[in-house]
Design a protein around this motif. Structure first.
Motif, mmCIF file in Angstrom:
data_model
loop_
_atom_site.group_PDB
_atom_site.id
_atom_site.type_symbol
_atom_site.label_atom_id
_atom_site.label_comp_id
_atom_site.label_asym_id
_atom_site.label_seq_id
_atom_site.Cartn_x
_atom_site.Cartn_y
_atom_site.Cartn_z
ATOM 1 N N SER A 199 74.703 -47.374 15.756
ATOM 2 C CA SER A 199 74.773 -47.633 14.415
ATOM 3 C C SER A 199 73.508 -48.735 14.336
ATOM 4 C CB SER A 199 75.820 -48.479 13.728
ATOM 5 O OG SER A 199 76.129 -49.568 14.424
ATOM 6 N N GLU A 200 73.025 -49.229 13.340
ATOM 7 C CA GLU A 200 71.816 -49.679 13.127
ATOM 8 C C GLU A 200 72.098 -51.416 13.670
ATOM 9 O OE1 GLU A 200 68.986 -51.080 9.658
ATOM 10 O OE2 GLU A 200 69.781 -48.993 9.357
ATOM 11 N N GLN A 201 73.211 -51.570 13.700
ATOM 12 C CA GLN A 201 73.794 -53.033 13.713
ATOM 13 C C GLN A 201 73.699 -53.134 15.434
ATOM 14 O OE1 GLN A 201 77.535 -53.924 12.349
ATOM 15 N NE2 GLN A 201 77.317 -56.299 12.167
ATOM 16 N N LEU A 202 73.896 -51.804 15.988
ATOM 17 C CA LEU A 202 74.061 -52.023 17.445
ATOM 18 C C LEU A 202 72.699 -51.594 18.116
ATOM 19 C CD1 LEU A 202 77.517 -50.563 17.935
ATOM 20 C CD2 LEU A 202 77.012 -53.184 17.951
ATOM 21 N N ALA A 203 71.666 -51.524 17.271
ATOM 22 C CA ALA A 203 70.248 -50.753 17.861
ATOM 23 C C ALA A 203 69.941 -51.344 19.324
ATOM 24 C CB ALA A 203 69.186 -51.160 16.858
ATOM 25 N N ASP A 204 70.427 -52.449 19.655
ATOM 26 C CA ASP A 204 69.835 -53.155 20.917
ATOM 27 C C ASP A 204 70.796 -52.973 22.060
ATOM 28 O OD1 ASP A 204 71.517 -55.066 19.913
ATOM 29 O OD2 ASP A 204 70.314 -56.996 20.573
ATOM 30 N N LEU A 205 71.897 -52.253 21.946
ATOM 31 C CA LEU A 205 72.942 -51.954 22.975
ATOM 32 C C LEU A 205 72.576 -51.715 24.151
ATOM 33 C CD1 LEU A 205 76.138 -52.353 23.099
ATOM 34 C CD2 LEU A 205 76.198 -49.963 22.241
ATOM 35 N N ASP A 206 71.524 -50.710 24.051
ATOM 36 C CA ASP A 206 71.217 -50.338 25.625
ATOM 37 C C ASP A 206 70.498 -51.619 26.278
ATOM 38 O OD1 ASP A 206 69.085 -50.134 23.636
ATOM 39 O OD2 ASP A 206 68.040 -49.146 24.871
ATOM 40 N N ASP A 207 69.718 -52.557 25.534
ATOM 41 C CA ASP A 207 69.370 -53.856 26.240
ATOM 42 C C ASP A 207 70.372 -54.746 26.733
ATOM 43 O OD1 ASP A 207 66.839 -53.011 25.957
ATOM 44 O OD2 ASP A 207 66.500 -53.603 23.981
ATOM 45 N N ARG A 208 71.514 -54.821 25.702
ATOM 46 C CA ARG A 208 72.701 -55.775 26.211
ATOM 47 C C ARG A 208 73.216 -55.169 27.535
ATOM 48 N NH1 ARG A 208 73.897 -59.617 22.961
ATOM 49 N NH2 ARG A 208 72.803 -59.421 20.873
ATOM 50 N N LEU A 209 73.365 -53.696 27.468
ATOM 51 C CA LEU A 209 74.032 -53.237 28.624
ATOM 52 C C LEU A 209 73.265 -53.492 29.681
ATOM 53 C CD1 LEU A 209 75.599 -50.112 27.065
ATOM 54 C CD2 LEU A 209 76.922 -51.664 27.993
ATOM 55 N N SER A 210 71.868 -53.440 29.686
ATOM 56 C CA SER A 210 70.963 -53.612 30.658
ATOM 57 C C SER A 210 71.167 -55.028 31.443
ATOM 58 C CB SER A 210 69.617 -53.347 30.510
ATOM 59 O OG SER A 210 69.511 -52.139 30.066
ATOM 60 N N ARG A 211 71.229 -56.027 30.506
ATOM 61 C CA ARG A 211 71.435 -57.299 30.689
ATOM 62 C C ARG A 211 72.614 -57.464 31.449
ATOM 63 N NH1 ARG A 211 68.805 -58.438 25.749
ATOM 64 N NH2 ARG A 211 70.823 -59.006 24.782
ATOM 65 N N LEU A 212 73.576 -56.872 31.066
ATOM 66 C CA LEU A 212 75.249 -56.748 31.555
ATOM 67 C C LEU A 212 75.181 -56.449 33.044
ATOM 68 C CD1 LEU A 212 77.688 -58.024 30.740
ATOM 69 C CD2 LEU A 212 78.375 -55.702 30.005
ATOM 70 N N ALA A 213 74.078 -55.240 33.133
ATOM 71 C CA ALA A 213 74.260 -54.604 34.438
ATOM 72 C C ALA A 213 73.401 -55.473 35.403
ATOM 73 C CB ALA A 213 73.346 -53.484 34.330
ATOM 74 N N ALA A 258 73.281 -45.079 28.121
ATOM 75 C CA ALA A 258 73.094 -45.659 26.724
ATOM 76 C C ALA A 258 71.553 -45.618 26.381
ATOM 77 C CB ALA A 258 73.492 -47.131 26.525
ATOM 78 N N SER A 259 70.718 -45.936 27.483
ATOM 79 C CA SER A 259 69.448 -45.803 27.369
ATOM 80 C C SER A 259 68.722 -44.324 27.145
ATOM 81 C CB SER A 259 68.437 -46.779 28.225
ATOM 82 O OG SER A 259 68.430 -45.987 29.595
ATOM 83 N N TYR A 260 69.612 -43.468 28.087
ATOM 84 C CA TYR A 260 69.185 -42.183 28.123
ATOM 85 C C TYR A 260 69.346 -41.311 26.790
ATOM 86 C CZ TYR A 260 69.060 -37.175 28.552
ATOM 87 O OH TYR A 260 68.802 -35.823 28.504
ATOM 88 N N LEU A 261 70.520 -41.689 26.017
ATOM 89 C CA LEU A 261 71.012 -41.118 24.910
ATOM 90 C C LEU A 261 69.907 -41.456 23.846
ATOM 91 C CD1 LEU A 261 73.749 -39.889 26.026
ATOM 92 C CD2 LEU A 261 74.176 -40.058 23.508
ATOM 93 N N LYS A 262 69.711 -42.998 23.818
ATOM 94 C CA LYS A 262 68.947 -43.378 22.664
ATOM 95 C C LYS A 262 67.397 -42.934 22.883
ATOM 96 C CE LYS A 262 67.360 -47.913 21.001
ATOM 97 N NZ LYS A 262 67.454 -49.525 21.271
ATOM 98 N N SER A 263 66.908 -42.794 23.974
ATOM 99 C CA SER A 263 65.540 -42.347 24.047
ATOM 100 C C SER A 263 65.428 -40.664 23.761
ATOM 101 C CB SER A 263 65.197 -42.197 25.517
ATOM 102 O OG SER A 263 65.279 -43.343 26.199
#
Lengths: 325, 406
Positions: free
Chosen positions: A237-251, A271-276
């Motif tokens: 959703s729009e609110q979670l648009a940067d979720l892939d970045d958050r996951l990367s930082r977590l990684a 996450a980043s695959y699906l988003k792209s």
């Protein structure tokens, strides 16, 4: 309101075409399901060597063949084999079965036919023309709608071109007359529409634009919308648009946050695959719309592919909604 | 077979690599990547495509492709770190032009050349003759091979509906020319008009009458006229077609089957295999393009969205987030995404399993090229595909490309 393309179903004939791998066959089957849901009697026709559509309605189905067979309420499937169509055609022309058999079984004739261009396409279209004219006992069309799963693009244009080629290459006679009638049906926008199926990726997008240009220019058939198939939906959703970045930082901090879960880096990659993928699809949906100038109907990518009639139901619902995937 | 053996066999030992497969699986991309890799290995390589591949020309940065090979400037290869002395060329088959060139080469006189090229039947036949695209592709390969300007020619075959039309095309053309009906049409008695029918035996007369009744007499006359003109060049044509066939079945040629990982693609690839084996052509390996691969390369684990797990992931994600960050939704969305990707990976693994086993059992190479999140649209992208094909150890994470532009 989203434009759903429901008006397509008011035609007599929809010819579904597109590059190999775009899912033309499942789109043809989806239209058949949509048409049947709208209360129509629909015939769905395949022209290839094997019968793929019946497999979407049942496991290990009996062949439907040239005679056609009901595969679901309101839906008849058929596979047109050119030699069977030729046999039927000669029967109608000559009316003496022994002569038809003599011709068809003549080795030289078969040899000639196997090397002669265009007749397969022509006879197949001729059979479709014939099916369009069939009436039931009460004088109504035997089928309200005929959906044709046409050969893949390059071949698709040749397929629709066959009558025109015959009309221009043959000087006179019944063949020319019949090719002319088939051409008239194909070029009548009230009765027939061609429906390209595209994928929202670079190459299919360009090819679809080229196809639309050739079809409307050279062949003169109506094209009023494009189906964009297998569109990957926006994963967050729009609110979670940067979720892939958050996951990367977590990684970056390594490992997994819980024993039940895969490594955070894996979650980040997914996450980043699906988003792209979804962004790429969205981009090429716009490109297809811009290059063709036609309205689009989007059908969603189904995670497990399209394999059963339940999948077809899902897709036909998306078709009616106009599926803004 | 190991990737290194596949590479040296396909790219260095053989002179022609034919990429076959259905449309839409990325055959052009794979064929070009093979040619790039051959250049990296010091070969003078050529990729011959049948697609109106404006996109390929764009990707290679060499303007429009034509019916003659066009070589990439050395700088373009140097930019990829290729300075092996190899070269990379590309060309696009102009089918009509190739066919016309054949007529020009084999016609026995200027007069018959003119009669063929101007005949209305020829004009349609060379556009639409079953397998003529395929035939002219193979004809061009033969010609280029004989010229000997390249160490390796990679052929991107047309996405034939009937899979291997291009292998059958020469044979079919010969059978057509030799068929008794055609021979009869060539017979001068026929072009003199209906009287010629009397010369034929009864059955054949009947067949001709039926054809005439349906097509009109003019059509048969045009065909007869065309075939008469064509007969003069038939012998050259015939010999050529035999040469093409022998080349394709010979040791200098290797076939690579390209497929996608979907059920339909795999099923069609299986049918391709059956037929390739029937033709007895040298199939070296199968490449599955755009395979979804799990980050560690293995089978995706099952993972569960227990409250515990969701809570832990949500907390971790919220650590550096504003107070109103929807931690639980975020955790759920992250897991949904991973499950979805895992489902694609499993689907591809399941769909390809039996074909993989079959390929490996027969001692052929099985390779897969991971799906990238972005399209390949330049030389660098093609070179990366080549790496993915030939250096399995370096298989990339599926998400790696995603940080590039979209």
């Amino acid at each position: 309101m989203l434009d759903s393309g429901r008006s397509l179903l008011e035609r007599r004939l929809i010819i579904v075409t597109g590059k190999g791998g775009t899912g033309k066959t499942t789109v043809a089957a989806t239209l058949a399901v949509a048409s049947a849901r709208a209360g129509q009697r629909v015939l769905v026709v395949e022209v290839g060597r094997d019968e793929q559509i019946p497999r979407l309605f049942a496991k290990n189905p009996k062949p439907v063949g040239y005679a056609g067979r009901r595969v679901a309420p309101g839906i008849t499937a058929m596979r047109i084999d050119p030699f069977e169509a030729l046999s039927e055609y000669l029967g109608l022309q000559i009316r003496v079965q022994s002569v038809v058999d003599l011709v068809l079984n003549n080795a030289a004739f078969r040899q000639l036919m196997s090397a002669t261009p265009g007749w397969r396409e022509l006879i197949t279209l001729g059979k479709i023309w014939h099916l369009e004219r069939m009436r039931d006992g009460r004088g109504r069309p035997r089928y309200d709608l005929i959906v044709v799963d046409a050969p893949a693009t390059g071949h698709g244009v040749t397929f629709l071109d066959a009558p025109r080629v015959v009309v221009s290459a043959v000087r006179a006679g019944p063949l020319r007359r019949q090719a002319f009638e088939v051409e008239t049906l194909i070029e009548d926008p009230e009765r027939c529409v061609l429906l390209p199926v595209a994928l929202a990726e670079e190459l299919p997008a360009r090819e679809t634009a080229e196809l639309v240009e050739r079809l409307t220019g050279e062949v003169g058939v109506a094209v009023e919308r494009v189906i964009v198939n297998a569109v990957v939906a926006e994963p967050f959703s729009e609110q979670l648009a940067d979720l892939d970045d958050r996951l990367s930082r977590l990684a970056a901090s390594g490992g997994s946050v819980h024993p039940e879960l895969p490594a955070s880096s894996t979650l980040a990659l997914c996450a980043s695959y699906l988003k792209s993928r979804s962004a790429l699809n969205r981009h090429y949906v716009d490109v297809i719309g811009r290059l063709t100038g036609l309205p689009l109907t989007l059908l969603p990518q189904l995670t497990n592919g399209v394999r059963t009639s339940a999948d077809l139901e899902t897709l036909s619902s998306a078709f009616f909604r106009g599926a803004d995937a | 077979m190991k990737p290194a053996d596949f590479a040296s066999d396909t790219l260095e030992t053989r002179r022609i690599a034919v990429c076959v497969g259905c449309g839409g699986v990325g055959k052009t991309t794979v064929a070009t990547a093979l040619a790039v890799e051959a250049a990296r290995r010091g070969q003078r390589s050529l990729v011959l495509t049948i697609d109106p591949a404006r996109r390929l020309a764009d990707a290679l940065g060499i303007g429009a492709l034509g019916n003659e090979p066009k070589v990439l400037p050395d700088e373009a290869l140097n930019a990829l770190g290729i300075d092996s002395g190899g070269s990379l060329s590309a060309m696009m088959l102009d089918m009509k032009r190739t066919f016309d060139e054949l007529v020009e080469r084999f016609a026995d006189s200027a007069e018959s050349r003119r009669r063929i090229l101007e005949n209305p039947i020829y004009q349609h036949v060379s556009d639409a003759l079953a397998g003529s695209v395929e035939y002219s592709a193979m004809e061009k390969v033969f010609e280029l091979h004989e010229r000997g300007d390249f160490d390796l020619i990679v052929v991107d075959t047309p996405p034939a509906q009937h899979a291997l039309d291009f292998l059958e095309a020469p044979q079919r053309l010969l059978e057509f020319l030799d068929s008794s009906l055609v021979q009869m049409l060539i017979h001068p008695a026929f072009s003199a008009g209906r009287m010629g029918f009397r010369l034929f035996q009864k059955g054949m007369r009947r067949v001709l009458q039926v054809i005439e009744r349906i097509t009109g007499i003019g059509f048969l006359e045009d065909i007869s006229e065309f075939l008469l003109a064509f007969e003069g060049m038939a012998e050259g044509f015939r010999e050529r077609a035999r040469g093409v066939r022998a080349l394709l079945a010979g040791p200098e040629c290797g076939f690579v089957l390209v497929t996608g990982p979907g059920w339909e693609s795999i099923q069609q690839a299986g049918e391709f295999l059956d037929r390739l084996e029937g033709f007895d052509v040298p199939l070296v390996g199968v490449l599955v393009n755009r395979m979804h691969v799990w980050p560690d390369g293995g089978v995706p684990p099952t993972f569960r969205d227990t409250n515990d797990a969701l809570g832990a992931l949500g907390d971790a994600l919220a650590a550096d987030a504003p107070a109103d960050f929807p931690a639980e939704d975020a955790a759920r969305a992250a897991l949904e995404t991973a499950k979805r990707y895992a489902a694609w990976v499993r689907r591809d693994q399941n769909a390809t399993r039996s074909l993989r086993e079959r390929t490996e059992r027969s001692g052929r190479y099985w390779g897969s090229i991971p799906e990238l999140a972005d399209d390949v649209h330049d030389l660098l992208g093609l070179s990366r595909i080549a790496e993915l094909i030939f250096d399995a150890a370096k298989t990339r994470d599926p998400g790696e490309e995603s940080r590039g532009e979209v």
